[in-house]
Design a protein around this motif. Sequence first.
Motif, PDB file in Angstrom:
ATOM      1  N   UNK A 197      38.920  91.747 -52.021  1.00  0.00           N
ATOM      2  CA  UNK A 197      39.354  93.141 -51.513  1.00  0.00           C
ATOM      3  C   UNK A 197      38.759  94.278 -52.114  1.00  0.00           C
ATOM      4  N   UNK A 198      38.402  94.030 -53.533  1.00  0.00           N
ATOM      5  CA  UNK A 198      37.760  95.008 -53.848  1.00  0.00           C
ATOM      6  C   UNK A 198      36.201  95.055 -53.590  1.00  0.00           C
ATOM      7  N   UNK A 199      35.634  94.041 -53.376  1.00  0.00           N
ATOM      8  CA  UNK A 199      34.223  93.817 -52.685  1.00  0.00           C
ATOM      9  C   UNK A 199      34.158  94.612 -51.315  1.00  0.00           C
ATOM     10  N   UNK A 200      35.207  94.295 -50.402  1.00  0.00           N
ATOM     11  CA  UNK A 200      35.598  94.694 -49.046  1.00  0.00           C
ATOM     12  C   UNK A 200      35.605  96.177 -49.204  1.00  0.00           C
ATOM     13  N   UNK A 201      36.329  96.859 -50.251  1.00  0.00           N
ATOM     14  CA  UNK A 201      36.380  98.255 -50.111  1.00  0.00           C
ATOM     15  C   UNK A 201      35.241  98.915 -50.558  1.00  0.00           C
ATOM     16  N   UNK A 202      34.391  98.518 -51.354  1.00  0.00           N
ATOM     17  CA  UNK A 202      33.011  98.975 -51.878  1.00  0.00           C
ATOM     18  C   UNK A 202      32.047  99.040 -50.719  1.00  0.00           C
ATOM     19  N   UNK A 203      32.206  97.904 -49.801  1.00  0.00           N
ATOM     20  CA  UNK A 203      31.242  97.907 -48.651  1.00  0.00           C
ATOM     21  C   UNK A 203      31.833  98.697 -47.503  1.00  0.00           C
ATOM     22  N   UNK A 204      32.915  99.153 -47.438  1.00  0.00           N
ATOM     23  CA  UNK A 204      33.616 100.124 -46.516  1.00  0.00           C
ATOM     24  C   UNK A 204      33.084 101.538 -46.949  1.00  0.00           C
ATOM     25  N   UNK A 205      32.958 101.615 -48.159  1.00  0.00           N
ATOM     26  CA  UNK A 205      32.547 102.832 -48.709  1.00  0.00           C
ATOM     27  C   UNK A 205      30.990 103.017 -48.476  1.00  0.00           C
ATOM     28  N   UNK A 206      30.348 101.992 -48.602  1.00  0.00           N
ATOM     29  CA  UNK A 206      28.941 102.194 -48.145  1.00  0.00           C
ATOM     30  C   UNK A 206      28.571 102.469 -46.716  1.00  0.00           C
ATOM     31  N   UNK A 207      29.552 101.829 -45.908  1.00  0.00           N
ATOM     32  CA  UNK A 207      29.336 102.391 -44.528  1.00  0.00           C
ATOM     33  C   UNK A 207      29.619 103.528 -44.343  1.00  0.00           C
ATOM     34  N   UNK A 208      30.645 104.301 -44.868  1.00  0.00           N
ATOM     35  CA  UNK A 208      31.126 105.756 -44.680  1.00  0.00           C
ATOM     36  C   UNK A 208      29.792 106.565 -45.233  1.00  0.00           C
ATOM     37  N   UNK A 209      29.281 106.311 -46.434  1.00  0.00           N
ATOM     38  CA  UNK A 209      28.493 107.043 -46.893  1.00  0.00           C
ATOM     39  C   UNK A 209      26.838 106.957 -46.674  1.00  0.00           C
ATOM     40  N   UNK A 210      26.622 106.370 -45.608  1.00  0.00           N
ATOM     41  CA  UNK A 210      25.240 105.967 -44.971  1.00  0.00           C
ATOM     42  C   UNK A 210      24.775 107.040 -44.531  1.00  0.00           C
ATOM     43  N   UNK A 256      22.150 105.271 -56.382  1.00  0.00           N
ATOM     44  CA  UNK A 256      22.014 105.675 -57.773  1.00  0.00           C
ATOM     45  C   UNK A 256      23.246 105.542 -58.575  1.00  0.00           C
ATOM     46  N   UNK A 257      24.285 106.138 -57.894  1.00  0.00           N
ATOM     47  CA  UNK A 257      25.592 106.546 -58.503  1.00  0.00           C
ATOM     48  C   UNK A 257      26.350 105.149 -58.650  1.00  0.00           C
ATOM     49  N   UNK A 258      25.785 104.293 -57.840  1.00  0.00           N
ATOM     50  CA  UNK A 258      26.893 102.982 -57.815  1.00  0.00           C
ATOM     51  C   UNK A 258      25.929 101.855 -58.383  1.00  0.00           C
ATOM     52  N   UNK A 259      24.725 101.990 -58.945  1.00  0.00           N
ATOM     53  CA  UNK A 259      23.828 100.915 -59.343  1.00  0.00           C
ATOM     54  C   UNK A 259      24.477  99.879 -60.322  1.00  0.00           C
ATOM     55  N   UNK A 260      25.286 100.409 -61.169  1.00  0.00           N
ATOM     56  CA  UNK A 260      25.821  99.399 -62.054  1.00  0.00           C
ATOM     57  C   UNK A 260      26.932  98.509 -61.155  1.00  0.00           C
ATOM     58  N   UNK A 261      27.657  99.020 -60.455  1.00  0.00           N
ATOM     59  CA  UNK A 261      28.505  98.306 -59.749  1.00  0.00           C
ATOM     60  C   UNK A 261      27.855  97.327 -58.792  1.00  0.00           C
ATOM     61  N   UNK A 262      26.760  97.575 -58.227  1.00  0.00           N
ATOM     62  CA  UNK A 262      25.788  96.706 -57.380  1.00  0.00           C
ATOM     63  C   UNK A 262      25.684  95.637 -57.948  1.00  0.00           C
ATOM     64  N   UNK A 263      25.116  95.641 -59.253  1.00  0.00           N
ATOM     65  CA  UNK A 263      24.994  94.359 -59.909  1.00  0.00           C
ATOM     66  C   UNK A 263      26.049  93.538 -60.711  1.00  0.00           C
ATOM     67  N   UNK A 264      27.252  94.048 -60.180  1.00  0.00           N
ATOM     68  CA  UNK A 264      28.744  93.223 -60.548  1.00  0.00           C
ATOM     69  C   UNK A 264      29.330  93.089 -59.547  1.00  0.00           C
ATOM     70  N   UNK A 265      28.612  93.051 -58.278  1.00  0.00           N
ATOM     71  CA  UNK A 265      29.453  92.978 -57.122  1.00  0.00           C
ATOM     72  C   UNK A 265      30.087  91.264 -57.048  1.00  0.00           C
ATOM     73  N   UNK A 266      29.502  90.163 -57.747  1.00  0.00           N
ATOM     74  CA  UNK A 266      29.718  88.873 -57.723  1.00  0.00           C
ATOM     75  C   UNK A 266      30.970  88.992 -58.650  1.00  0.00           C
ATOM     76  N   UNK A 267      31.423  89.683 -59.475  1.00  0.00           N
ATOM     77  CA  UNK A 267      32.296  89.763 -59.978  1.00  0.00           C
ATOM     78  C   UNK A 267      33.871  90.408 -59.798  1.00  0.00           C
ATOM     79  N   UNK A 268      33.560  91.113 -58.476  1.00  0.00           N
ATOM     80  CA  UNK A 268      34.603  91.774 -57.809  1.00  0.00           C
ATOM     81  C   UNK A 268      35.335  90.815 -57.227  1.00  0.00           C
ATOM     82  N   UNK A 269      36.823  91.031 -56.873  1.00  0.00           N
ATOM     83  CA  UNK A 269      37.466  90.294 -56.052  1.00  0.00           C
ATOM     84  C   UNK A 269      37.253  90.662 -54.610  1.00  0.00           C
TER      85      UNK A 269
END
Length: 208
Positions: A195-208, A180-193
């Motif tokens: 490295x930024x996309x990789x950082x986001x998915x690393x955060x997803x793994x940590x917060x599972x 929920x807190x990241x739902x706006x970011x998720x819709x814009x993942x294709x706009x991420x660079x």
Amino acid sequence: VRIDVGHNPLAAKAIEKALDDKVILIYNSLDDKAYEEVLRILKPKVKRVEIIPIHSQRATILEEIEKALILPRSDLFFATLFELGVLDIIFPSIYKLTTLKEGSIYHHEYSVFEHTMMVLQLLSNQSIVLKLSGLYHDIAKPYCYRVYGNSSGHDTLELIESLIDINIPAKIRKRVLFLIANHIKITKLDEFSPPKRATFFEQCKRDR
């Protein structure tokens, strides 16, 4: 004797500030609240804590709707509650979505509730985690429009936590809140660079 219904860290900070002396805290909380953080905040002003039993319809409501959430058209469950005139009693935060129409380029629906029901339809064959995330992804918008005049901040974690009106089990609550807190970011993942996309998915793994 002081009675306060504060149930999130923001409320706890206000209570701690208002107390001059140490008190006996009579407390309980549903497990979908940040009760550990609340107690940490209140600790400097507490002599001891008395935990009381809690008897609440909300404490068992997820069990009651779990069957509805696993159905392909779980949106019909909430739409039916609305038509029967009981949605505001069982899900007061979701009911408030029925009275808010954004009219933005991203939301052409009659209300935020209708938009939320469309999201549930799109998640028809997905997990309960995704369905709960879709159900509550805009839950803070009525508050934000009332206070700020727009939807800015509706993805603020503390605000979202204070408005979710069912008892989401701790084992999935963290994942639901993260989505929920990241739902706006998720819709814009294709706009991420990359490295930024990789950082986001690393955060997803940590917060599972």
